[in-house]
Enzyme design. Structure first.
Site, short mmCIF file in Angstrom:
data_model
loop_
_atom_site.label_atom_id
_atom_site.label_comp_id
_atom_site.label_asym_id
_atom_site.label_seq_id
_atom_site.Cartn_x
_atom_site.Cartn_y
_atom_site.Cartn_z
N CYS A 48 31.56 -39.27 14.06
CA CYS A 48 32.88 -39.81 13.78
C CYS A 48 32.98 -40.73 12.57
O CYS A 48 32.92 -40.27 11.45
CB CYS A 48 33.44 -40.47 15.03
SG CYS A 48 35.22 -40.48 14.99
N GLU B 191 32.35 -35.54 19.65
CA GLU B 191 31.93 -36.90 20.05
C GLU B 191 32.46 -37.15 21.47
O GLU B 191 33.58 -36.74 21.81
CB GLU B 191 32.55 -37.92 19.08
CG GLU B 191 32.35 -39.37 19.49
CD GLU B 191 33.19 -40.36 18.65
OE1 GLU B 191 34.28 -39.97 18.16
OE2 GLU B 191 32.73 -41.50 18.47
N ASN C 196 36.56 -38.42 17.35
CA ASN C 196 37.77 -38.72 18.13
C ASN C 196 38.57 -39.66 17.24
O ASN C 196 38.20 -40.84 17.11
CB ASN C 196 37.43 -39.44 19.44
CG ASN C 196 36.76 -38.58 20.51
OD1 ASN C 196 36.99 -38.77 21.69
ND2 ASN C 196 35.90 -37.65 20.13
N1 ING Z 1 37.32 -42.98 15.40
C1 ING Z 1 37.94 -43.12 14.16
C2 ING Z 1 37.25 -42.46 12.98
O1 ING Z 1 36.52 -43.07 12.23
C3 ING Z 1 39.26 -44.46 12.63
C4 ING Z 1 38.35 -44.52 13.84
C5 ING Z 1 40.44 -43.73 12.69
C6 ING Z 1 38.88 -45.10 11.47
C7 ING Z 1 41.27 -43.65 11.56
C8 ING Z 1 39.71 -45.07 10.33
C9 ING Z 1 40.89 -44.33 10.38
O2 ING Z 1 37.58 -41.30 12.79
C10 ING Z 1 36.01 -43.13 15.75
N2 ING Z 1 35.69 -42.85 17.03
O3 ING Z 1 35.19 -43.53 14.97
#
Ligand code: ING
Length: 311
Positions: free
Chosen positions: A172, A47, A197
């Site tokens: 992601c 991503e 990411n």
């Molecule tokens: N990043 C993260 C993901 O869904 C996140 C946001 C991190 C959500 C940790 C929940 C827990 O992997 C992106 N860019 O979506």
């Protein structure tokens, strides 16, 4: 004759704010060559593979924000990647920030494309599930402003013929939502490619944040198994501008088993020989959607449970 697709996940270490598109593309080309050297026909990049994960900052200046987006694809910065892919005869998934002007209005998406071995774009996807928030949260060490910098994707979850099979894309946060895989599963997807990411500490709850890597694999393994599909999950990881992001890129079989995993938080190529017919056994038995799935008995899928008609 089994339909074997030798695929790679090309995990990226950090991309610094000062790294140019040319720097990032050079890293992608180096990993593409390594994948080709291992016999791969497809390499899945991550991503936002051309820039640092800029949604971690509040960016007030529009010109600065625009500098993180691509207005055309391919463009002068990414054409060397397309040219190398065509020369090597290898296809790729690439995630990037897309800026288009539609009816005079700037539209911004977190986008991925699928490019075949002839260098043609055969699929495009725009991230549907945008995590984080639209307004900066002062208490956070790093922001997560995807809702500010992108619109939810308007292309749905398509499945594309390519590489001898049915190929699907996600990005992601999409991997955490079962609908992502099921919409493609209902289109007989055989391989879902996605980049991520994933910063540690995203939620701010220690109990949850300590499970970031577990939830990463849980989401993709469940999606693979419950839809009898391969899943290739490619991280951008390591300490990127002070923000630590998880790695452990994986290639997951329709059984839900991890068949390859990255062990660093840097640029790392992992590969697997993926039998695209492997999901068929699951689709004819445990996940025979026609034989076992009963959407007509699920009741209304609504936000308000009281709206479900009494049985
Ligand atoms: N990043 C993260 C993901 O869904 C996140 C946001 C991190 C959500 C940790 C929940 C827990 O992997 C992106 N860019 O979506």
């Amino acid at each position: 004759m089994p339909r074997k697709l030798i695929a790679a996940a090309a995990q990226m270490g950090p991309i610094s704010k000062t790294e140019t598109r040319a720097d990032a593309v050079a890293r992608l080309i180096e990993m593409m060559r390594e994948a080709k050297g291992r016999g791969c026909e497809l390499v899945v990049f991550t991503e936002l593979a051309l820039t640092t994960f800029f949604p971690r900052w509040m960016i007030e200046d529009e010109a600065e924000l625009d500098s993180y987006y691509e207005r055309e694809m391919p463009n002068s910065a990414t054409m060397p990647l397309f040219d190398e892919a065509k020369k090597l005869g290898i296809g790729f998934y690439l995630g990037y920030a897309e800026l288009v002007v539609l009816n005079g209005v700037k539209r911004r998406f977190n986008t991925s494309i699928l490019v075949n071995q002839s260098g043609e774009i055969i699929g495009k996807y725009r991230k549907v599930h945008l995590p984080g928030h639209a307004e900066p949260q002062p208490e956070r060490a790093f922001q997560h402003l995807e809702k500010r910098y992108f619109e939810p994707g308007d292309l749905g979850f398509g499945v594309y013929k390519g590489f001898g099979g049915n190929m699907g894309m996600a990005i992601c946060n999409d991997r955490r939502w079962p609908e992502t895989y099921r919409v493609m599963g209902l289109q007989d997807v055989e391989m879902v490619m996605l980049g991520y990411n994933t910063p540690f500490g995203h939620v701010g709850e220690q109990a949850m944040d300590s499970l970031t890597l577990f939830h990463n694999h849980l989401s993709m393994q469940a999606g693979a198994y419950q839809n009898a599909t391969w899943v290739v999950g490619t991280a951008k990881c390591g300490n990127e501008e002070g923000s630590a992001m998880g790695g452990q890129s994986v290639i997951i079989a329709p059984s839900g088993e991890i068949v390859a995993m990255a062990v660093t938080v840097e640029d790392e190529v992992i590969t697997a020989s993926c039998d695209l017919d492997m999901g068929e056994t699951y689709k004819q038995t445990v996940f025979d959607f026609g034989g076992h799935r009963r959407p007509e008995h699920y009741g209304l899928i609504v936000e308000r449970p009281e709206a479900i008609p009494p049985s």
